[in-house]
Design an enzyme around this catalytic site. Structure first.
Site, PDB file in Angstrom:
ATOM      1  N   ASN A   1       7.367  23.203 -28.846  1.00  0.00           N
ATOM      2  CA  ASN A   1       8.326  24.254 -28.474  1.00  0.00           C
ATOM      3  C   ASN A   1       8.362  25.374 -29.517  1.00  0.00           C
ATOM      4  OD1 ASN A   1       9.674  23.074 -30.574  1.00  0.00           O
ATOM      5  ND2 ASN A   1      11.498  22.501 -29.405  1.00  0.00           N
TER       6      ASN A   1
ATOM      7  N   SER B   1       8.128   6.772 -40.359  1.00  0.00           N
ATOM      8  CA  SER B   1       8.244   7.210 -41.752  1.00  0.00           C
ATOM      9  C   SER B   1       8.611   6.047 -42.650  1.00  0.00           C
ATOM     10  CB  SER B   1       9.341   8.273 -41.824  1.00  0.00           C
ATOM     11  OG  SER B   1       9.699   8.517 -43.157  1.00  0.00           O
TER      12      SER B   1
ATOM     13  N   TYR C   1      18.425  11.366 -39.724  1.00  0.00           N
ATOM     14  CA  TYR C   1      16.969  11.517 -39.539  1.00  0.00           C
ATOM     15  C   TYR C   1      16.286  10.153 -39.628  1.00  0.00           C
ATOM     16  CZ  TYR C   1      12.161  12.079 -41.081  1.00  0.00           C
ATOM     17  OH  TYR C   1      10.807  11.924 -41.228  1.00  0.00           O
TER      18      TYR C   1
ATOM     19  N   LYS D   1      14.234   7.531 -36.745  1.00  0.00           N
ATOM     20  CA  LYS D   1      12.925   6.872 -36.877  1.00  0.00           C
ATOM     21  C   LYS D   1      13.059   5.379 -36.585  1.00  0.00           C
ATOM     22  CE  LYS D   1      10.496  10.501 -37.962  1.00  0.00           C
ATOM     23  NZ  LYS D   1       9.614  11.084 -36.934  1.00  0.00           N
TER      24      LYS D   1
HETATM   25  N1  UFG Z   1      11.878  16.570 -55.751  1.00  0.00           N
HETATM   26  C1  UFG Z   1      12.182  17.332 -56.873  1.00  0.00           C
HETATM   27  N2  UFG Z   1      12.375  18.672 -56.703  1.00  0.00           N
HETATM   28  C2  UFG Z   1      12.271  19.294 -55.495  1.00  0.00           C
HETATM   29  C3  UFG Z   1      11.972  18.505 -54.372  1.00  0.00           C
HETATM   30  C4  UFG Z   1      11.781  17.153 -54.528  1.00  0.00           C
HETATM   31  O1  UFG Z   1      12.276  16.806 -57.978  1.00  0.00           O
HETATM   32  O2  UFG Z   1      12.479  20.511 -55.443  1.00  0.00           O
HETATM   33  C5  UFG Z   1      11.638  15.124 -55.906  1.00  0.00           C
HETATM   34  C6  UFG Z   1      12.633  14.292 -55.123  1.00  0.00           C
HETATM   35  O3  UFG Z   1      13.786  14.065 -55.896  1.00  0.00           O
HETATM   36  C7  UFG Z   1      11.811  13.047 -54.858  1.00  0.00           C
HETATM   37  C8  UFG Z   1      10.379  13.532 -54.774  1.00  0.00           C
HETATM   38  O4  UFG Z   1      10.369  14.813 -55.381  1.00  0.00           O
HETATM   39  O5  UFG Z   1      11.931  12.181 -55.939  1.00  0.00           O
HETATM   40  C9  UFG Z   1       9.863  13.680 -53.354  1.00  0.00           C
HETATM   41  O6  UFG Z   1      10.798  14.448 -52.602  1.00  0.00           O
HETATM   42  P1  UFG Z   1      10.456  15.032 -51.162  1.00  0.00           P
HETATM   43  O7  UFG Z   1      11.670  15.761 -50.680  1.00  0.00           O
HETATM   44  O8  UFG Z   1       9.180  15.787 -51.202  1.00  0.00           O
HETATM   45  O9  UFG Z   1      10.184  13.730 -50.292  1.00  0.00           O
HETATM   46  P2  UFG Z   1      11.123  12.458 -50.045  1.00  0.00           P
HETATM   47  O10 UFG Z   1      10.455  11.318 -50.728  1.00  0.00           O
HETATM   48  O11 UFG Z   1      12.538  12.705 -50.370  1.00  0.00           O
HETATM   49  O12 UFG Z   1      11.088  12.370 -48.466  1.00  0.00           O
HETATM   50  C10 UFG Z   1       9.892  12.328 -47.767  1.00  0.00           C
HETATM   51  C11 UFG Z   1       9.992  13.107 -46.463  1.00  0.00           C
HETATM   52  C12 UFG Z   1      10.892  12.430 -45.512  1.00  0.00           C
HETATM   53  C13 UFG Z   1      10.553  10.990 -45.384  1.00  0.00           C
HETATM   54  C14 UFG Z   1      10.507  10.321 -46.725  1.00  0.00           C
HETATM   55  C15 UFG Z   1      10.048   8.913 -46.609  1.00  0.00           C
HETATM   56  O13 UFG Z   1      10.491  14.389 -46.701  1.00  0.00           O
HETATM   57  O14 UFG Z   1      10.731  13.027 -44.255  1.00  0.00           O
HETATM   58  O15 UFG Z   1       9.599  11.006 -47.557  1.00  0.00           O
HETATM   59  O16 UFG Z   1      10.166   8.232 -47.784  1.00  0.00           O
HETATM   60  F1  UFG Z   1      11.475  10.358 -44.635  1.00  0.00           F
END
Ligand code: UFG
Length: 342
Positions: free
Chosen positions: A37, A129, A154, A158
């Site tokens: 979409n 996920s 979210y 899943k």
């Molecule tokens: N982080 C930072 N600074 C930022 C962004 C992220 O330090 O600006 C750190 C977060 O604290 C985390 C790591 O980088 O420790 C990864 O963060 P992300 O947001 O990139 O990814 P997440 O592990 O939080 O989440 C991802 C996906 C989700 C999914 C999840 C599954 O975004 O959709 O993995 O574990 F559900």
């Protein structure tokens, strides 16, 4: 005339994971029909897919929540398999707008499964996920590691969608499902013709890093260095987007070649290697020969200290393994950001 067995419907196919998967499916000889979409992706992903593969997938602008429009796609195209990516994916936003997530992510999936059943199309690949594991008691997590109660709407969508798929494959003869549990997908196609297109301020680490390197963001915040991990920052399993896309091809091969051992199966898709946030930042600086302004700030609410995959099952049963090095992935991520800047 397209071969039904070799045709795959890809919902959310202009998005980040969808577009890379479309490329690998086409490279493997499948015909791809994309529906999207376009609320969180751009139509010009199709140009990238075409440039890389020499083939333009069929495309229909359809919202999978619209049963009538989705039904017309099923009437128009013959395919045995669907890969369902179409979903909202921002964890934080899902806390503020839970109904948006429950209604979009679940209705679109139920519509898809319903039509697969009705039209007698057998294979459903669901984009799940690692978030379903939550803060697991042991690492790495295997597919048998118990899921924890979801920490966000979210994550809950899943879990619920996995359960819907399990229950439907149990109830409806001839319907098969596989859920792929992705860890942290990063990077871009090495051609720099497709990649992630975050709208607004990125939530995820790598797009934030590349935008900071490009000068779009002033500095990167590293959310916490006081975790119980080797360098105090969180540990994640960063999986290259092309490797991840190839896992979908292996999965569709398994389904279309009748190799499934059960009607519903689950696979972790990661590298099996934990990498810290700081390690990733330093690796990005090193391979791309630049300095990234960053600062350690407080922890981000909801972050778990560590999660990484046991990939034995995907390696042995699916015959798939992550191959690209983290250095190559981080080079590709930067090349894509530079391509966007042009
Ligand atoms: N982080 C930072 N600074 C930022 C962004 C992220 O330090 O600006 C750190 C977060 O604290 C985390 C790591 O980088 O420790 C990864 O963060 P992300 O947001 O990139 O990814 P997440 O592990 O939080 O989440 C991802 C996906 C989700 C999914 C999840 C599954 O975004 O959709 O993995 O574990 F559900």
């Amino acid at each position: 005339m397209a071969n039904q067995h070799k045709t795959v419907l890809v919902s959310g196919g202009t998005g980040y994971i969808g577009s890379h998967t479309a490329v690998e499916l086409i490279n493997a000889g499948y015909d791809v029909v994309i529906i999207d979409n376009l609320v969180n992706s751009e139509i010009y992903s199709l140009d990238g897919i075409e440039k890389i593969t020499g083939k333009r997938p069929a495309f229909e602008k359809v919202d999978t929540c619209d049963m009538g429009a989705l039904r017309r796609v099923f009437e128009k195209y013959a395919f045995d398999s669907v890969i369902h990516f179409a979903a909202h994916k921002a964890v934080g936003e899902s806390m503020d707008e839970p109904l948006k997530y429950y209604s979009n992510n679940l209705v679109s999936f139920m519509n898809t499964v319903e039509l697969m059943k009705e039209f007698g199309r057998p294979n459903v690949l669901f984009s799940s996920s690692a978030t379903v594991y939550g803060n697991a008691d042991t690492q790495p997590v295997t597919e048998q590691t118990p899921r924890k109660p979801a920490e966000s709407p979210y994550g809950n969508t899943k879990q619920i969608a996995e359960d819907i798929l399990r229950d439907c494959t149990r109830a409806y003869r001839g319907l098969h499902g596989i859920a792929l549990r992705y860890f942290n997908p990063i990077g871009a196609h090495p051609s720099a013709l497709i990649g992630e297109l975050p709208r607004g301020v990125p939530n995820n680490l790598v797009p934030y890093i590349t935008q900071t390197a490009a000068g779009i963001r002033k500095e990167l915040s590293i959310f916490g260095d006081d975790y119980d991990t080797p360098d105090g920052t969180c540990l994640r399993d960063f999986i290259d987007i092309v490797d991840l896309a190839k896992a979908h091809v292996a999965t569709i091969d398994r389904m279309t070649q009748g190799k499934m051992e059960q009607d519903y199966e689950i696979f972790n898709v990661g590298t099996g290697r934990p990498v810290s946030v700081l390690e990733l930042v330093k690796g990005f600086e090193r391979v791309n020969n630049l300095k990234l302004p960053y600062r350690i700030t407080g922890r981000r609410q909801g972050d778990i200290p560590a999660v990484w995959a046991d990939t034995t099952r995907a390696n042995e049963v699916l015959g798939w393994k992550a191959e690209r090095s983290l250095d190559d992935t981080l080079r590709a991520a930067w090349a894509w950001q530079q391509h966007l800047g042009k």
